[in-house]
Enzyme design. Structure first.
Site, PDB file in Angstrom:
ATOM      1  N   PRO A 202       0.783  -1.281   0.110  1.00  0.00           N
ATOM      2  CG  PRO A 202      -0.685  -1.481   1.867  1.00  0.00           C
ATOM      3  CD  PRO A 202       0.711  -2.069   1.122  1.00  0.00           C
TER       4      PRO A 202
ATOM      5  N   GLY B   3       5.133   3.858  -4.398  1.00  0.00           N
ATOM      6  CA  GLY B   3       4.667   4.865  -5.354  1.00  0.00           C
ATOM      7  C   GLY B   3       3.936   5.907  -4.806  1.00  0.00           C
TER       8      GLY B   3
ATOM      9  CG  ASP C   8      12.080  -1.573  -9.318  1.00  0.00           C
ATOM     10  OD1 ASP C   8      11.520  -2.279  -9.822  1.00  0.00           O
ATOM     11  OD2 ASP C   8      12.722  -0.658  -9.771  1.00  0.00           O
ATOM     12  N   GLY C   9      11.134  -2.457  -4.893  1.00  0.00           N
ATOM     13  CA  GLY C   9      11.427  -3.233  -3.668  1.00  0.00           C
ATOM     14  C   GLY C   9      10.606  -4.197  -3.203  1.00  0.00           C
ATOM     15  CB  THR C  10       6.660  -4.612  -3.567  1.00  0.00           C
ATOM     16  OG1 THR C  10       6.806  -3.687  -2.651  1.00  0.00           O
ATOM     17  CG2 THR C  10       5.775  -5.740  -3.408  1.00  0.00           C
ATOM     18  CG  LEU C  11       9.614  -7.242  -8.911  1.00  0.00           C
ATOM     19  CD1 LEU C  11       8.529  -8.518  -9.254  1.00  0.00           C
ATOM     20  CD2 LEU C  11       9.957  -6.737 -10.269  1.00  0.00           C
TER      21      LEU C  11
ATOM     22  CB  THR D 242      10.351   6.175  -8.718  1.00  0.00           C
ATOM     23  OG1 THR D 242      10.547   5.614  -7.317  1.00  0.00           O
ATOM     24  CG2 THR D 242       9.765   7.559  -8.567  1.00  0.00           C
TER      25      THR D 242
ATOM     26  CG  ASP E 110      22.100 -13.169 -21.789  1.00  0.00           C
ATOM     27  OD1 ASP E 110      22.250 -13.349 -20.637  1.00  0.00           O
ATOM     28  OD2 ASP E 110      22.684 -12.100 -22.486  1.00  0.00           O
TER      29      ASP E 110
ATOM     30  CD  GLU F 197      16.844  -1.100  -1.734  1.00  0.00           C
ATOM     31  OE1 GLU F 197      17.256  -0.772  -0.660  1.00  0.00           O
ATOM     32  OE2 GLU F 197      15.959  -0.722  -2.765  1.00  0.00           O
TER      33      GLU F 197
END
Ligand SMILES: Nc1ncnc2c1ncn2[C@@H]1O[C@H](COP(=O)(O)OP(=O)(O)OP(=O)(O)O)[C@@H](O)[C@H]1O
Length: 294
Positions: free
Chosen positions: A9, A12, A66-69, A92, A214, A271
């Site tokens: 939640p 972003g 990206d952090g959650t991902l 972002t 690759d 990070e």
């Protein structure tokens, strides 16, 4: 079939929850029963995703930045059963989504969840954690820690580029030893990059040789250079031709070890990572991600 929606939640614009009904509806049409898991703190996404793997879920959707991902993928990688991964980017930068051509518009990314088109994507092991985009070593690698949340909101990905360029001009080098596959590189380096994808900090031309599937780490060592050569390297980066520069060493590797006599920290997917020495390895085609065709 079971699907888990992992939603942050706070990502972003803090609007993740507005998309949940829309995602549930599209997954229902595909025959999935959805479970919604809202994250509250660090590592929640990892733990939720591990539960999805051990409870035989067929799909996990990451709804966040990206952090959650990354946290979701870290929960997936070590499991025997790895559900398909859907990505709805709300952050972002959204580097991984960019590299996979997943729409950055959340509504379009949600429509894509109906697709059966997937790609098996490489994952990088970095000591005992995982990364999906890039590991950087050098002054610019530390620059991203200086980007404030306000700069990120105002400037987006550009904040990292500006901060990085500022650091590059300081021209600080470090003695590095890079052992890769059966080879070795030793010397003074301004910046070392090991990339799995072409997108870094929202900038899609830094490491254009890297393909998500690759099985290779694409490595670029920017050596010690004078200011004039540095300007040439900066323009080469803008043209996506970094590896052509004479002060840049380019090689690919399946595994590598980086060490230095200096106490250098690393940057792992934006990070802060472990201090050197570090070891990296590719897990080829390790996770299945829903992506657009072509
Ligand atoms: N409810 C929550 N409130 C605050 N932080 C959370 C919450 N749930 C998870 N987190 C933490 O927020 C971190 C950042 O989330 P995420 O990357 O998704 O958003 P973002 O920072 O807006 O995205 P980006 O980094 O792309 O700008 C996650 O790594 C997680 O540890």
């Amino acid at each position: 079939m079971k699907a888990m929606i992992i939603a942050n939640p706070s990502s972003g614009k803090e609007n993740a929850l507005e998309y949940i009904e829309q995602i549930e509806a599209i997954l229902k049409e595909k025959g999935y029963d959805s479970t919604v898991k809202k994250t509250e703190k660090e590592l929640d996404a990892t733990n939720f995703c591990q539960d999805a793997c051990t409870s035989d879920f067929g799909l996990v959707v990451s709804l966040g930045g990206d952090g959650t991902l990354h946290e979701t993928i870290n929960g997936l990688v070590d499991q025997v059963h790895r559900p398909k991964l859907g990505i709805v980017p709300l952050g972002t930068v959204n580097d991984f989504a960019r590299a996979l051509n997943i729409p950055l518009d959340p509504d379009e990314a949600i429509s894509l969840l109906a697709s059966d088109n997937t790609k098996n994507v490489d994952i990088g092991k970095f000591n005992d954690r995982y990364f999906v985009n890039i590991v950087a070593v050098g002054a610019i690698a530390e620059a991203t820690y200086d980007v404030t949340p306000e700069q990120k909101t105002k400037l987006g990905p550009l904040a990292y580029v500006l901060e990085g360029l500022k650091e590059l001009t300081s021209n600080r080098t470090y003695p590095l030893t890079i052992e890769y596959d059966e080879k070795k590189w030793e010397g003074d380096s301004l910046l070392f990059l090991a990339a799995l994808t072409r997108s870094t900090g929202g900038f899609e031309k830094l490491t254009p040789e890297a393909r998500v599937d690759d099985g290779m780490l694409h490595c670029y060592v920017i050596k010690q250079v004078n200011m004039i050569r540095l300007a040439s390297i900066a323009t080469a980066i803008l043209r996506g031709e970094l590896k052509e520069e004479e002060d840049v060493e380019y090689f690919t590797a399946k595994r590598l070890k980086v060490s230095s006599q200096d106490p250098l920290v690393t940057n792992v997917d934006g990070e802060q990572g472990d201090q050197l020495p570090v070891e990296m390895e590719v897990k080829p085609s390790h996770i299945q991600v829903i992506v657009p065709e072509n």
